[in-house]
Design a protein around this motif. Structure first.
Motif, PDB file in Angstrom:
ATOM      1  N   GLU A 295       1.041  -1.130  -0.544  1.00 24.14           N
ATOM      2  CA  GLU A 295      -0.275  -0.029   0.036  1.00 24.14           C
ATOM      3  C   GLU A 295       0.840   1.136   0.289  1.00 24.14           C
ATOM      4  OE1 GLU A 295      -3.721   2.228   2.960  1.00 24.14           O
ATOM      5  OE2 GLU A 295      -3.282  -0.196   3.276  1.00 24.14           O
ATOM      6  N   GLU A 296       2.233   1.290   0.840  1.00 26.83           N
ATOM      7  CA  GLU A 296       2.901   2.451   0.934  1.00 26.83           C
ATOM      8  C   GLU A 296       3.719   2.441  -0.249  1.00 26.83           C
ATOM      9  OE1 GLU A 296       2.990   4.467   3.051  1.00 26.83           O
ATOM     10  OE2 GLU A 296       1.290   3.417   4.608  1.00 26.83           O
ATOM     11  N   ALA A 297       3.614   1.755  -1.533  1.00 32.94           N
ATOM     12  CA  ALA A 297       4.881   1.209  -2.093  1.00 32.94           C
ATOM     13  C   ALA A 297       3.766   1.936  -3.468  1.00 32.94           C
ATOM     14  CB  ALA A 297       5.107   0.419  -3.045  1.00 32.94           C
ATOM     15  N   ASP A 298       2.811   2.017  -3.767  1.00 35.52           N
ATOM     16  CA  ASP A 298       1.351   2.030  -4.451  1.00 35.52           C
ATOM     17  C   ASP A 298       0.976   4.110  -4.337  1.00 35.52           C
ATOM     18  OD1 ASP A 298       0.291   1.917  -6.737  1.00 35.52           O
ATOM     19  OD2 ASP A 298      -2.159   2.045  -5.472  1.00 35.52           O
ATOM     20  N   GLU A 299       1.476   3.439  -2.884  1.00 35.58           N
ATOM     21  CA  GLU A 299       1.056   5.760  -3.062  1.00 35.58           C
ATOM     22  C   GLU A 299       1.777   6.507  -2.988  1.00 35.58           C
ATOM     23  OE1 GLU A 299      -0.201   8.416   0.944  1.00 35.58           O
ATOM     24  OE2 GLU A 299      -0.335   6.550   1.599  1.00 35.58           O
ATOM     25  N   THR A 300       3.571   6.011  -2.975  1.00 35.38           N
ATOM     26  CA  THR A 300       4.725   6.864  -3.235  1.00 35.38           C
ATOM     27  C   THR A 300       4.628   6.864  -4.810  1.00 35.38           C
ATOM     28  OG1 THR A 300       5.930   5.531  -1.530  1.00 35.38           O
ATOM     29  CG2 THR A 300       6.829   6.437  -3.271  1.00 35.38           C
ATOM     30  N   LEU A 301       4.391   5.762  -5.839  1.00 35.84           N
ATOM     31  CA  LEU A 301       3.906   5.659  -7.241  1.00 35.84           C
ATOM     32  C   LEU A 301       3.132   7.317  -7.703  1.00 35.84           C
ATOM     33  CD1 LEU A 301       4.265   1.985  -7.967  1.00 35.84           C
ATOM     34  CD2 LEU A 301       6.192   4.148  -8.644  1.00 35.84           C
ATOM     35  N   PHE A 302       1.925   6.976  -6.950  1.00 35.91           N
ATOM     36  CA  PHE A 302       0.808   8.161  -6.391  1.00 35.91           C
ATOM     37  C   PHE A 302       1.271   9.333  -6.838  1.00 35.91           C
ATOM     38  CE2 PHE A 302      -2.151  11.533  -5.270  1.00 35.91           C
ATOM     39  CZ  PHE A 302      -3.127  11.030  -6.426  1.00 35.91           C
ATOM     40  N   TRP A 303       1.803   9.666  -5.870  1.00 36.20           N
ATOM     41  CA  TRP A 303       2.709  10.687  -5.489  1.00 36.20           C
ATOM     42  C   TRP A 303       4.097  11.243  -6.616  1.00 36.20           C
ATOM     43  CZ3 TRP A 303      -0.397  13.288  -3.775  1.00 36.20           C
ATOM     44  CH2 TRP A 303      -1.383  13.066  -2.795  1.00 36.20           C
ATOM     45  N   LEU A 304       4.631  10.199  -7.011  1.00 34.08           N
ATOM     46  CA  LEU A 304       5.089  10.488  -8.088  1.00 34.08           C
ATOM     47  C   LEU A 304       4.368  10.389  -9.685  1.00 34.08           C
ATOM     48  CD1 LEU A 304       8.169   7.741  -7.853  1.00 34.08           C
ATOM     49  CD2 LEU A 304       8.724   9.725  -7.649  1.00 34.08           C
ATOM     50  N   GLU A 305       3.335  10.006  -9.308  1.00 30.13           N
ATOM     51  CA  GLU A 305       2.630  10.399 -11.086  1.00 30.13           C
ATOM     52  C   GLU A 305       2.839  11.874 -10.438  1.00 30.13           C
ATOM     53  OE1 GLU A 305      -0.658   8.478 -11.369  1.00 30.13           O
ATOM     54  OE2 GLU A 305       0.592   6.295 -11.112  1.00 30.13           O
ATOM     55  N   ILE A 306       1.563  12.317  -9.565  1.00 32.79           N
ATOM     56  CA  ILE A 306       1.542  14.028  -9.493  1.00 32.79           C
ATOM     57  C   ILE A 306       3.300  15.101  -9.913  1.00 32.79           C
ATOM     58  CG2 ILE A 306       1.640  15.322  -7.684  1.00 32.79           C
ATOM     59  CD1 ILE A 306      -1.127  13.693  -8.715  1.00 32.79           C
ATOM     60  N   ILE A 307       4.006  14.709  -9.154  1.00 35.20           N
ATOM     61  CA  ILE A 307       4.801  15.200  -9.047  1.00 35.20           C
ATOM     62  C   ILE A 307       6.035  15.183 -10.842  1.00 35.20           C
ATOM     63  CG2 ILE A 307       7.864  14.606  -8.607  1.00 35.20           C
ATOM     64  CD1 ILE A 307       7.176  14.386  -5.967  1.00 35.20           C
ATOM     65  N   ILE A 308       5.739  13.913 -11.353  1.00 32.13           N
ATOM     66  CA  ILE A 308       5.661  14.091 -12.917  1.00 32.13           C
ATOM     67  C   ILE A 308       5.062  14.851 -13.688  1.00 32.13           C
ATOM     68  CG2 ILE A 308       5.843  12.308 -14.668  1.00 32.13           C
ATOM     69  CD1 ILE A 308       7.493  10.254 -12.663  1.00 32.13           C
ATOM     70  N   ASP A 309       3.914  14.890 -13.291  1.00 35.08           N
ATOM     71  CA  ASP A 309       3.257  15.557 -13.964  1.00 35.08           C
ATOM     72  C   ASP A 309       3.239  17.079 -13.994  1.00 35.08           C
ATOM     73  OD1 ASP A 309       2.220  12.962 -14.925  1.00 35.08           O
ATOM     74  OD2 ASP A 309       0.345  13.195 -13.983  1.00 35.08           O
ATOM     75  N   LYS A 310       2.687  17.268 -13.118  1.00 34.53           N
ATOM     76  CA  LYS A 310       3.379  18.710 -13.100  1.00 34.53           C
ATOM     77  C   LYS A 310       4.674  19.482 -12.939  1.00 34.53           C
ATOM     78  CE  LYS A 310       1.177  20.948 -10.986  1.00 34.53           C
ATOM     79  NZ  LYS A 310       0.400  22.601 -11.043  1.00 34.53           N
ATOM     80  N   SER A 311       5.474  18.384 -13.516  1.00 35.48           N
ATOM     81  CA  SER A 311       7.320  18.388 -14.130  1.00 35.48           C
ATOM     82  C   SER A 311       7.903  19.755 -13.218  1.00 35.48           C
ATOM     83  CB  SER A 311       6.614  19.472 -15.326  1.00 35.48           C
ATOM     84  OG  SER A 311       6.378  18.677 -17.042  1.00 35.48           O
ATOM     85  N   TRP A 312       7.776  19.475 -12.003  1.00 39.71           N
ATOM     86  CA  TRP A 312       8.694  19.581 -10.519  1.00 39.71           C
ATOM     87  C   TRP A 312       9.840  19.640 -10.860  1.00 39.71           C
ATOM     88  CZ3 TRP A 312       4.240  18.938  -6.297  1.00 39.71           C
ATOM     89  CH2 TRP A 312       2.996  19.709  -6.688  1.00 39.71           C
ATOM     90  N   ILE A 313      10.301  18.345 -11.646  1.00 40.06           N
ATOM     91  CA  ILE A 313      11.883  17.600 -11.453  1.00 40.06           C
ATOM     92  C   ILE A 313      11.798  16.948 -12.910  1.00 40.06           C
ATOM     93  CG2 ILE A 313      12.808  15.810 -10.215  1.00 40.06           C
ATOM     94  CD1 ILE A 313      11.643  16.300  -8.074  1.00 40.06           C
ATOM     95  N   ASN A 314      12.745  17.159 -13.481  1.00 44.56           N
ATOM     96  CA  ASN A 314      13.402  16.660 -14.637  1.00 44.56           C
ATOM     97  C   ASN A 314      13.340  14.893 -14.261  1.00 44.56           C
ATOM     98  OD1 ASN A 314      15.117  15.688 -16.254  1.00 44.56           O
ATOM     99  ND2 ASN A 314      15.604  17.722 -17.033  1.00 44.56           N
ATOM    100  N   LYS A 315      12.657  14.827 -15.629  1.00 43.84           N
ATOM    101  CA  LYS A 315      12.604  13.102 -15.441  1.00 43.84           C
ATOM    102  C   LYS A 315      14.130  12.745 -15.626  1.00 43.84           C
ATOM    103  CE  LYS A 315       8.382  13.473 -17.901  1.00 43.84           C
ATOM    104  NZ  LYS A 315       7.921  12.948 -18.984  1.00 43.84           N
ATOM    105  N   THR A 316      14.958  12.617 -15.732  1.00 41.44           N
ATOM    106  CA  THR A 316      16.148  12.050 -15.368  1.00 41.44           C
ATOM    107  C   THR A 316      16.082  11.590 -14.120  1.00 41.44           C
ATOM    108  OG1 THR A 316      18.001  14.285 -14.823  1.00 41.44           O
ATOM    109  CG2 THR A 316      17.550  13.308 -17.523  1.00 41.44           C
ATOM    110  N   ILE A 317      15.961  12.720 -13.528  1.00 42.74           N
ATOM    111  CA  ILE A 317      15.570  12.369 -12.170  1.00 42.74           C
ATOM    112  C   ILE A 317      14.620  11.712 -11.488  1.00 42.74           C
ATOM    113  CG2 ILE A 317      15.442  13.114  -9.310  1.00 42.74           C
ATOM    114  CD1 ILE A 317      17.491  15.976 -10.671  1.00 42.74           C
TER     115      ILE A 317
END
Length: 118
Positions: free
Chosen positions: A69-91
């Motif tokens: 559950e925690e791993a899946d939640e982390t992936l969700f927040w990563l999706e938000i960060i990626i979709d918002k383009s807050w951090i470069n995709k290389t990271i």
């Protein structure tokens, strides 16, 4: 992969999440996401250590489901960060890949132990 190797891997994942959080921009929204992903991302490793101390298959399953559950939640927040383009995709991409691989390992482990109980 041994339990000790997975302990190391989940700890490194937690450290990668912390590094990612420290690179986020400082806005109201990103602070909320940073807090959430820091909590869930570091919980993966912390809770996996509890899995390793399980005294029965049922306890293993209960604790591993929390890790999943925690791993899946982390992936969700990563999706938000990626979709918002807050951090470069290389990271974000290596962290995303590792999160997916860890999730697959947890799912596989759960299926194996659950099959034993049938």
């Amino acid at each position: 992969m041994t339990a000790d190797q997975l302990k190391v891997r989940t700890k490194l994942y937690s450290l990668a999440i912390i590094d990612l959080v420290e690179k986020l921009p400082i806005t109201t929204a990103s602070k909320i996401v940073a807090y959430q992903i820091a909590k869930s991302g570091t919980s993966v490793g912390a809770n996996y250590r509890a899995v390793c101390r399980a005294r029965s298959d049922k306890e293993f399953i209960a604790k591993m489901e929390i890790v999943l559950e925690e791993a899946d939640e982390t992936l969700f927040w990563l999706e938000i960060i990626i979709d918002k383009s807050w951090i470069n995709k290389t990271i974000t991409e290596p962290i995303w890949k590792e999160g997916n691989e860890l999730t697959a390992i947890f799912v596989s482990s759960l299926k194996t132990v659950k099959a034993k109980l049938l």
